[in-house]
Design an enzyme around this catalytic site. Structure first.
Site, PDB file in Angstrom:
ATOM      1  N   ARG A   1       0.820  -1.137  -0.021  1.00  0.00           N
ATOM      2  CA  ARG A   1       0.103   0.123   0.121  1.00  0.00           C
ATOM      3  C   ARG A   1       0.985   1.251   0.011  1.00  0.00           C
ATOM      4  O   ARG A   1       0.662   2.094  -0.570  1.00  0.00           O
ATOM      5  CB  ARG A   1      -1.088  -0.156   1.164  1.00  0.00           C
ATOM      6  CG  ARG A   1      -2.331  -0.925   1.045  1.00  0.00           C
ATOM      7  CD  ARG A   1      -2.229  -2.021   0.726  1.00  0.00           C
ATOM      8  NE  ARG A   1      -3.321  -2.854   0.544  1.00  0.00           N
ATOM      9  CZ  ARG A   1      -3.906  -3.658   1.672  1.00  0.00           C
ATOM     10  NH1 ARG A   1      -3.064  -3.870   2.686  1.00  0.00           N
ATOM     11  NH2 ARG A   1      -4.897  -4.330   1.706  1.00  0.00           N
TER      12      ARG A   1
ATOM     13  N   ASP B   1      -0.207  -6.490  -3.325  1.00  0.00           N
ATOM     14  CA  ASP B   1      -1.240  -6.378  -3.180  1.00  0.00           C
ATOM     15  C   ASP B   1      -2.174  -5.767  -4.257  1.00  0.00           C
ATOM     16  O   ASP B   1      -1.742  -5.424  -5.351  1.00  0.00           O
ATOM     17  CB  ASP B   1      -1.423  -5.493  -2.011  1.00  0.00           C
ATOM     18  CG  ASP B   1      -2.892  -5.909  -1.056  1.00  0.00           C
ATOM     19  OD1 ASP B   1      -3.929  -5.885  -1.653  1.00  0.00           O
ATOM     20  OD2 ASP B   1      -2.711  -6.468   0.140  1.00  0.00           O
TER      21      ASP B   1
ATOM     22  N   HIS C   1      -6.345  -9.935  -3.520  1.00  0.00           N
ATOM     23  CA  HIS C   1      -5.411  -9.003  -3.104  1.00  0.00           C
ATOM     24  C   HIS C   1      -4.271  -8.992  -4.304  1.00  0.00           C
ATOM     25  O   HIS C   1      -3.151  -8.938  -3.934  1.00  0.00           O
ATOM     26  CB  HIS C   1      -4.943  -9.058  -1.681  1.00  0.00           C
ATOM     27  CG  HIS C   1      -5.698  -8.509  -0.935  1.00  0.00           C
ATOM     28  ND1 HIS C   1      -6.332  -7.218  -0.560  1.00  0.00           N
ATOM     29  CD2 HIS C   1      -6.423  -9.199   0.155  1.00  0.00           C
ATOM     30  CE1 HIS C   1      -6.819  -6.991   0.337  1.00  0.00           C
ATOM     31  NE2 HIS C   1      -6.897  -8.144   0.815  1.00  0.00           N
TER      32      HIS C   1
ATOM     33  N   ASP D   1      -6.440 -14.314   1.976  1.00  0.00           N
ATOM     34  CA  ASP D   1      -7.293 -13.556   3.020  1.00  0.00           C
ATOM     35  C   ASP D   1      -8.105 -12.807   1.826  1.00  0.00           C
ATOM     36  O   ASP D   1      -7.790 -12.625   0.777  1.00  0.00           O
ATOM     37  CB  ASP D   1      -6.808 -12.794   4.050  1.00  0.00           C
ATOM     38  CG  ASP D   1      -5.749 -11.585   3.323  1.00  0.00           C
ATOM     39  OD1 ASP D   1      -5.119 -11.919   2.435  1.00  0.00           O
ATOM     40  OD2 ASP D   1      -6.063 -10.434   3.533  1.00  0.00           O
ATOM     41  N   GLU D   2      -9.359 -12.600   2.360  1.00  0.00           N
ATOM     42  CA  GLU D   2     -10.319 -11.609   1.746  1.00  0.00           C
ATOM     43  C   GLU D   2     -10.487 -11.619   0.176  1.00  0.00           C
ATOM     44  O   GLU D   2     -10.149 -10.898  -0.678  1.00  0.00           O
ATOM     45  CB  GLU D   2      -9.812  -9.945   1.640  1.00  0.00           C
ATOM     46  CG  GLU D   2      -9.984  -9.977   3.399  1.00  0.00           C
ATOM     47  CD  GLU D   2      -9.506  -8.181   3.975  1.00  0.00           C
ATOM     48  OE1 GLU D   2      -9.889  -7.691   4.700  1.00  0.00           O
ATOM     49  OE2 GLU D   2      -8.467  -7.970   3.209  1.00  0.00           O
TER      50      GLU D   2
ATOM     51  N   TRP E   1      -0.206  -2.533   8.820  1.00  0.00           N
ATOM     52  CA  TRP E   1      -0.835  -2.334   7.343  1.00  0.00           C
ATOM     53  C   TRP E   1      -0.743  -0.843   7.164  1.00  0.00           C
ATOM     54  O   TRP E   1      -0.654   0.028   8.024  1.00  0.00           O
ATOM     55  CB  TRP E   1      -2.280  -2.774   7.292  1.00  0.00           C
ATOM     56  CG  TRP E   1      -2.435  -4.272   7.367  1.00  0.00           C
ATOM     57  CD1 TRP E   1      -2.924  -4.878   8.846  1.00  0.00           C
ATOM     58  CD2 TRP E   1      -2.124  -5.450   6.781  1.00  0.00           C
ATOM     59  NE1 TRP E   1      -2.756  -6.231   8.869  1.00  0.00           N
ATOM     60  CE2 TRP E   1      -2.211  -6.577   7.560  1.00  0.00           C
ATOM     61  CE3 TRP E   1      -1.589  -5.576   5.511  1.00  0.00           C
ATOM     62  CZ2 TRP E   1      -2.103  -8.023   7.054  1.00  0.00           C
ATOM     63  CZ3 TRP E   1      -1.317  -6.854   5.084  1.00  0.00           C
ATOM     64  CH2 TRP E   1      -1.532  -7.906   5.822  1.00  0.00           C
TER      65      TRP E   1
HETATM   66  C1  ACM Z   1      -5.728  -9.077   6.847  1.00  0.00           C
HETATM   67  O1  ACM Z   1      -5.684  -8.437   7.607  1.00  0.00           O
HETATM   68  N1  ACM Z   1      -6.699  -8.988   5.751  1.00  0.00           N
HETATM   69  C2  ACM Z   1      -4.690 -10.250   7.005  1.00  0.00           C
END
Ligand code: ACM
Ligand code: ZN
Length: 552
Positions: free
Chosen positions: A187, A216, A287, A350-351, A492
């Protein structure tokens, strides 16, 4: 601090009057020694006993390195020379009087492990013994904390500073093998020099895993020789959200920002000297838009795609129904394992919204051909392929807890972020786990509700919450507890742009985490930690770390 004995104030003038000058110095030294504050170590060691007296670094102090201890000796010597200006020569003869002796002792392995050490400070000299070089290194880290805070200055410190350490005996070893921090460089990219500084800061806290979130939706930050468009296209974005309003773009192109493989190899070597393992994270199947912007054919439906300019979750993800996409993933990982020698490769996981897979003929054909029952199982199928590939390179797969959803692949380790339940389930099933839940370990969340805090992604994790984290779930059976490898704090960087901002979010929370993962659970005491932290922050001041100041 121990108070001066009650007779100190009236004895002092008497001594001054009655004793000749040289004896006076001795008495004064003894009195001064009496007032040496207790060592303020972070993380707290397993055992510590303090006795009278001090050891002082002088221009005659040498560092005596036993066989195999040379690297640790040179590293310590360099760290001590910078602030003191003392010569501190490294010699190979052991047991020199007045020296700091650093020696490997394989016999200590059974009691202290590879990372543990014994540190004895006497008036006559210092010894650091450990079964392996990691332990010698950590003994040196502790010795530095016994010296005045200014010993952490990277620059020469003006005299007069008495470089003295109290006489102690310390035996110490970590509670967990995985003591981690994640930095999201996708990011917001961080310069190589800052990653090196982060490694140094981890090592100072006996943290030993630095996970680099390299890819990402908003950027691809690792050079892949076989697929150069990953960085040509994927390492830049048209704009980023403006500060204060994440829905609005700033109109400013971002990048190209990425690490070359040569830079990453240097970072790996730098980290190895400090006993920090770099863990590369290559996100898939979600991602993944940084890659798809460069190679849209590996998405379920063709692009074109742009590197994402807003935060959040992206619906377009990798198409595991496509054999070429699977080959592409292997190409990338083949280069990643060439650069990063550590045992684990993190594949994210994830996600990843699976909606595209539902509509994708290739994904549906894969589900059918492989006898899978759901899109979640298709993600497990992808993980299994990747796990086998990594195993062929001698590596292990770790991923976020979503990789549990379609069934864990046999060798996978889990990083539990949506609470600890995923980690508990995985460990119960015999998988290794790193705990990194949003309840305690998200260092991008706000540290305070007071006005004046910087913009953050939300959430609230003040220092005491981090300190209170217990990585081993109470419900986990005794015979599976060894599967909890440790814990990790995650930084993050959606709302964190610069190194200074990153340090603000990471510290002092990383200090609290260091004690969670290193010190014995029964030694945890927040009030005591706060006292030691006061001193520790003086060390961070020397290093000009932009930590968040404590609330008064
Ligand atoms: C995450 O915070 N999506 C691993
Ligand atoms: Zn597909």
């Amino acid at each position: 601090m121990k108070p001066a004995p009650p007779w100190f104030s009236w004895l002092n003038p008497v001594v001054t009057l009655l004793l000749p000058f040289s004896s006076l110095n001795v008495v004064a030294m003894a009195l001064a020694e009496d007032r040496i504050p207790a060592p303020q170590l972070v993380p707290q060691p397993v055992s510590l006993s303090v006795s009278a007296g001090t050891f002082g670094l002088t221009d005659r102090t040498a560092i005596a390195a036993g066989p195999g201890a040379e690297a640790a000796a040179h590293h310590l010597a360099e760290a001590l020379r910078a602030p003191t200006g003392l010569p501190l020569p490294v010699r190979s003869e052991a047991d020199q009087p007045g020296a700091i002796s650093i020696e490997l002792d394989p016999g200590l392995a059974s009691r202290l492990g590879r990372e543990g050490y014994r540190l004895v400070v006497r008036r006559e000299g210092v010894t650091i013994r450990a079964a392996a070089s990691a332990g010698l290194f950590y003994g040196g880290v502790t010795l530095r904390q016994l010296l005045p805070a200014a010993i952490h200055s990277p620059k020469p410190v003006a005299p007069p500073t008495a470089w003295t350490a109290p006489c102690v005996e310390i035996e110490d070893y970590p509670r967990f093998p995985w003591r981690g921090l994640l930095i999201d460089v996708a990011r917001h990219y961080q310069p190589v020099e800052f990653i090196e500084r982060a490694v140094d800061l981890l090592a100072l806290h006996k943290l030993n895993r630095l996970q680099l979130h390299l890819t990402d939706d908003q950027g691809w930050r690792i050079e892949i020789r076989k697929h150069p468009r990953l960085t040509e296209v994927g390492s830049r974005r048209r704009e980023s959200p403006v500060k204060g309003n994440s829905r609005q773009g700033d109109g400013t192109p971002y990048g190209p920002f990425f690490y070359t493989q040569a830079q990453l190899r240097e970072l790996v070597a730098y980290a190895q000297t400090r006993h920090v393992t770099l863990v590369p994270e290559i996100e898939m199947p979600g991602h993944f838009l940084g890659a798809l912007a460069a190679y849209p054919q590996f998405a379920c439906r063709g692009g074109p795609f742009q590197v994402r300019t807003r935060w959040g979750i992206e619906p377009d993800i990798l198409c595991p129904g496509n054999d070429d996409a699977m080959a592409f993933v292997q190409d990338v990982l083949a280069e990643v394992v060439e650069v990063f020698p550590g045992p684990f490769v993190h594949i994210g996981g994830d996600e990843a919204p699976r909606d595209r897979w539902k509509e994708c003929p290739k994904c549906q054909a894969r589900i059918k051909a492989e006898g899978l029952r759901s899109e979640a199982e298709l993600q497990t199928w992808l993980n299994r392929r990747v796990e086998r590939f990594l195993a062929s390179k001698g590596r292990r797969l770790i991923g976020w807890d979503e990789i549990l959803e379609g069934g864990l692949t046999p060798g996978a380790a889990v990083m539990s972020w949506r609470g600890t339940a995923g980690g508990l389930a995985a460990a119960t099933a015999g998988h290794d786990v790193v705990m990194s839940p949003t309840t305690h370990c998200y260092f991008d969340y706000s540290q305070s509700r007071a006005p004046g805090e910087p913009e953050s992604i939300g959430g609230f994790i003040p220092l005491p919450t981090v300190y209170a984290f217990e990585p081993v779930p109470a419900d986990l059976a005794m015979d599976q507890r060894q599967h909890i490898l440790g814990a990790q704090g995650n930084v993050w960087t959606e709302y964190i742009r610069t190194p200074a901002e990153l340090e603000y979010f990471a510290f002092p929370r990383a200090v609290a985490l260091a004690e969670v993962v290193w010190s014995p659970a029964e030694a945890r005491d927040y009030a005591d930690f706060q006292r030691r932290l006061e001193r520790h922050l003086q060390r961070l001041d020397q290093l000009e770390v932009n930590y968040r100041k404590l609330d008064r």
